[in-house]
Design an enzyme around this catalytic site. Structure first.
Site, PDB file in Angstrom:
ATOM      1  N   HIS A   1      18.978 -35.121 -40.867  1.00  0.00           N
ATOM      2  CA  HIS A   1      18.047 -36.073 -40.139  1.00  0.00           C
ATOM      3  C   HIS A   1      19.131 -37.005 -38.636  1.00  0.00           C
ATOM      4  O   HIS A   1      18.974 -38.218 -38.494  1.00  0.00           O
ATOM      5  CB  HIS A   1      17.052 -37.609 -39.983  1.00  0.00           C
ATOM      6  CG  HIS A   1      16.881 -37.044 -41.590  1.00  0.00           C
ATOM      7  ND1 HIS A   1      15.092 -36.962 -41.381  1.00  0.00           N
ATOM      8  CD2 HIS A   1      16.485 -37.192 -42.891  1.00  0.00           C
ATOM      9  CE1 HIS A   1      14.399 -36.643 -42.448  1.00  0.00           C
ATOM     10  NE2 HIS A   1      15.461 -36.469 -43.818  1.00  0.00           N
TER      11      HIS A   1
ATOM     12  N   SER B   1      34.181 -28.192 -15.337  1.00  0.00           N
ATOM     13  CA  SER B   1      33.598 -29.604 -14.220  1.00  0.00           C
ATOM     14  C   SER B   1      34.351 -29.067 -13.418  1.00  0.00           C
ATOM     15  O   SER B   1      35.702 -28.482 -13.200  1.00  0.00           O
ATOM     16  CB  SER B   1      33.729 -31.008 -14.830  1.00  0.00           C
ATOM     17  OG  SER B   1      33.620 -31.700 -14.027  1.00  0.00           O
TER      18      SER B   1
ATOM     19  N   LYS C   1      38.054 -30.937 -17.852  1.00  0.00           N
ATOM     20  CA  LYS C   1      37.171 -31.040 -18.901  1.00  0.00           C
ATOM     21  C   LYS C   1      36.719 -29.357 -19.462  1.00  0.00           C
ATOM     22  O   LYS C   1      37.299 -29.113 -18.492  1.00  0.00           O
ATOM     23  CB  LYS C   1      35.474 -31.747 -18.339  1.00  0.00           C
ATOM     24  CG  LYS C   1      34.591 -31.740 -19.517  1.00  0.00           C
ATOM     25  CD  LYS C   1      33.449 -32.418 -18.419  1.00  0.00           C
ATOM     26  CE  LYS C   1      32.271 -32.904 -19.245  1.00  0.00           C
ATOM     27  NZ  LYS C   1      31.954 -32.162 -19.762  1.00  0.00           N
TER      28      LYS C   1
ATOM     29  N   GLU D   1      25.941 -22.524 -25.237  1.00  0.00           N
ATOM     30  CA  GLU D   1      25.064 -22.676 -24.522  1.00  0.00           C
ATOM     31  C   GLU D   1      24.679 -21.690 -23.455  1.00  0.00           C
ATOM     32  O   GLU D   1      22.891 -21.927 -23.232  1.00  0.00           O
ATOM     33  CB  GLU D   1      25.768 -23.720 -22.828  1.00  0.00           C
ATOM     34  CG  GLU D   1      26.104 -24.929 -23.212  1.00  0.00           C
ATOM     35  CD  GLU D   1      27.230 -25.537 -22.213  1.00  0.00           C
ATOM     36  OE1 GLU D   1      27.247 -25.098 -21.023  1.00  0.00           O
ATOM     37  OE2 GLU D   1      27.753 -26.368 -22.296  1.00  0.00           O
TER      38      GLU D   1
END
Length: 509
Positions: A225, A355, A361, A368
């Protein structure tokens, strides 16, 4: 006199408009022509201009005119055209036994080799799109015309003359679009599963299995969960991912017996009209020899033409793999979140800047990409399901849409797994310091005490969760006389853990 001149002028204008229309549509699909000259070819609807540097004929041109949908991006998939070349070659060879002149059959087979090699596809002789008749008739005739004209060239004849090789009477002998297109569907999908899907899927599965072995002694906190749960090893977590892909391979393999049934020989409605006894069996054997795949003639040709349950079954297996990949990629990117303010239990390869505004970053881009692939495959399966459910009477007429979506799913999963494996999975590392830190702070370790002091008393231990002391520093007074005894209860409970040596080393007892 004036009336005759007017009629002649109108005829020239209409012919010119027709030819310009064809060229404009072909050029819109980015299929170049090296000449603006044209030849005349006929089909049963009449005469049309055909670009002189193309091997297709009037029926292909008519389809270009009637279905200007989507452009080159929606072209009939290359594997389908290769499959057509294979089945036409097999049929020509078998038809020698049933009266086809050997010289014509040899020329057809030679022409088929040019189709199978991809040469004629790359040269733009197959311009038709998926969005045409649902039986794939135009693409079957496109193939017949190209092979016939190429065979005519080989035999020294005149392009477009249909002499000495006729697209229907010779190339399509003992065949119908209704049985050739589903045959091409099965050949194309079976070959792509073998050559495109399995290499990538198995490679990723093997890497995840290797990582499971590498990480087998790293104990971490489990999560259910999205919340803290009891511990397991990182290797066990990765073993679940590897098992998912192993089952995915098994699911695909389970679809193959139905996929290997070929409709060829059923002709128009499954009765085999205009074929000879033994034609279907011999063609299937020849196709099996050409591809190295154990194809056989479908035992029920009516089923093979009227529905595409085998395609939907394959698509379902691919959909399940997509579900697995979505879970795996999401887990990996969440476990790697951070690197300073997330879970940061995994470290992923840094492949590119993440980025355009935030310096330094780096993002989990392979995860993805793979999750987007998975989403697309799920969508493709919906389309296949709808198409497969719409087989009316003796013929399903969603064939091009179904096979194009299955082939796209195969290509996306195969390529996606290869990229993810190479650029992410093989380089995954465990952040053992962070894993140990999170593990020691979890209150869910108290679960191991349930058999010793009971659920209710253990629940009271969780009241310490706001205490700044770590759980490993707590004394359960009245139940455990020391930290050592506490950890003995908590960590060495054999009903919870599998790798006792690892746990002993972690706890340093």
């Amino acid at each position: 006199m004036a009336t005759s001149i007017f009629k002649f002028s109108s005829s020239l204008i209409n012919t010119s408009k027709n030819y310009r229309c064809v060229l404009r549509l072909i050029n819109k699909r980015n299929i170049s022509t090296t000449s603006v000259t044209a030849r005349k070819e006929k089909d049963t609807f009449g005469e049309l201009d055909v670009p002189d540097d193309k091997l297709y004929g009037a029926q292909t041109v008519r389809s270009v005119m009637n279905f200007p949908i989507g452009g080159i991006e929606e072209r009939m998939p290359y594997p389908v055209i290769v499959a057509f070349g294979i089945l036409k070659k097999a049929a020509a060879k078998v038809n020698i036994e049933y009266g086809l002149e050997k010289k014509i059959a040899d020329a057809i087979m030679q022409a088929c080799d040019d189709v199978i090699s991809g040469k004629l596809y790359r040269e733009g002789h197959f311009p038709l799109v998926i969005w045409q008749t649902g039986s794939g008739t135009q693409s079957n005739m496109n193939t017949n015309e190209v092979i016939a004209n190429r065979a005519i060239q080989i035999l020294g004849g005149k392009l477009g003359s249909k002499d000495p090789v006729h697209p229907n009477d010779h190339v399509n002998k003992s065949q119908s679009s209704n049985d050739t297109y589903p045959t091409a569907m099965h050949i194309a999908v079976a070959m792509e599963l073998r050559d495109r899907l399995m290499p990538g899927l198995v490679a990723l599965r093997d890497t995840l299995q290797a990582k499971s072995k590498d990480f087998e002694r790293i104990v971490k906190i489990g999560r259910t969960h999205l919340m803290d749960a009891v511990p397991l090893t990182l290797g066990q977590e990765f073993s679940g991912y590897a098992a998912q892909l192993s089952y995915g391979v098994e699911r695909v393999c389970a679809t193959l017996p139905r996929l290997h049934y070929l409709a060829l020989g059923g002709t128009a409605v499954g009765t085999g009209l205009n074929t000879r006894i033994g034609f279907a069996e011999k063609c299937a054997a020849e196709i099996a020899a050409l591809t190295g795949i154990p194809f056989e003639t479908a035992p029920n040709k009516f089923e093979a033409l009227a529905c595409h349950d085998a395609m939907v079954e394959v698509s379902g297996a691919l959909n399940t793999i997509a579900v697995s990949l979505m879970k795996i990629a999401n887990d990996i990117r969440l476990l790697a979140s951070g690197p300073r303010c997330g879970l940061a239990e995994l470290m992923l390869p840094e492949n590119e800047p993440g980025s355009s505004i935030m310096p330094g970053k780096v993002n989990p881009t392979q995860c993805e990409a793979l999750t987007m692939v998975a989403a697309q495959v799920m969508g493709n399966h919906v389309a296949c399901t709808v198409g497969g459910s719409n087989g009316h009477f003796e013929l399903n007429v969603f064939k091009p849409m179904i096979v194009s979506n299955v082939l796209r799913s195969i290509r996306l999963i195969g390529d996606g797994c290869q990229a993810f494996n190479k650029n992410c999975a093989v380089g995954i590392k465990a952040n053992e310091v962070q894993i140990a830190k999170i593990m020691r702070e979890s209150l869910m370790l108290v679960t191991a005490l349930n058999p010793h002091i009971g659920y209710d008393k253990v629940t009271r231990c969780t009241d310490y969760w706001e205490d700044p002391l770590l759980i490993s520093q707590l004394h359960l007074r009245g139940h455990c006389s020391s930290d050592v005894k506490y950890f003995k209860y908590m960590v060495l409970d054999k009903s919870i853990f599998y790798n006792f040596d690892t746990l002993m080393g972690f706890c340093k007892l």
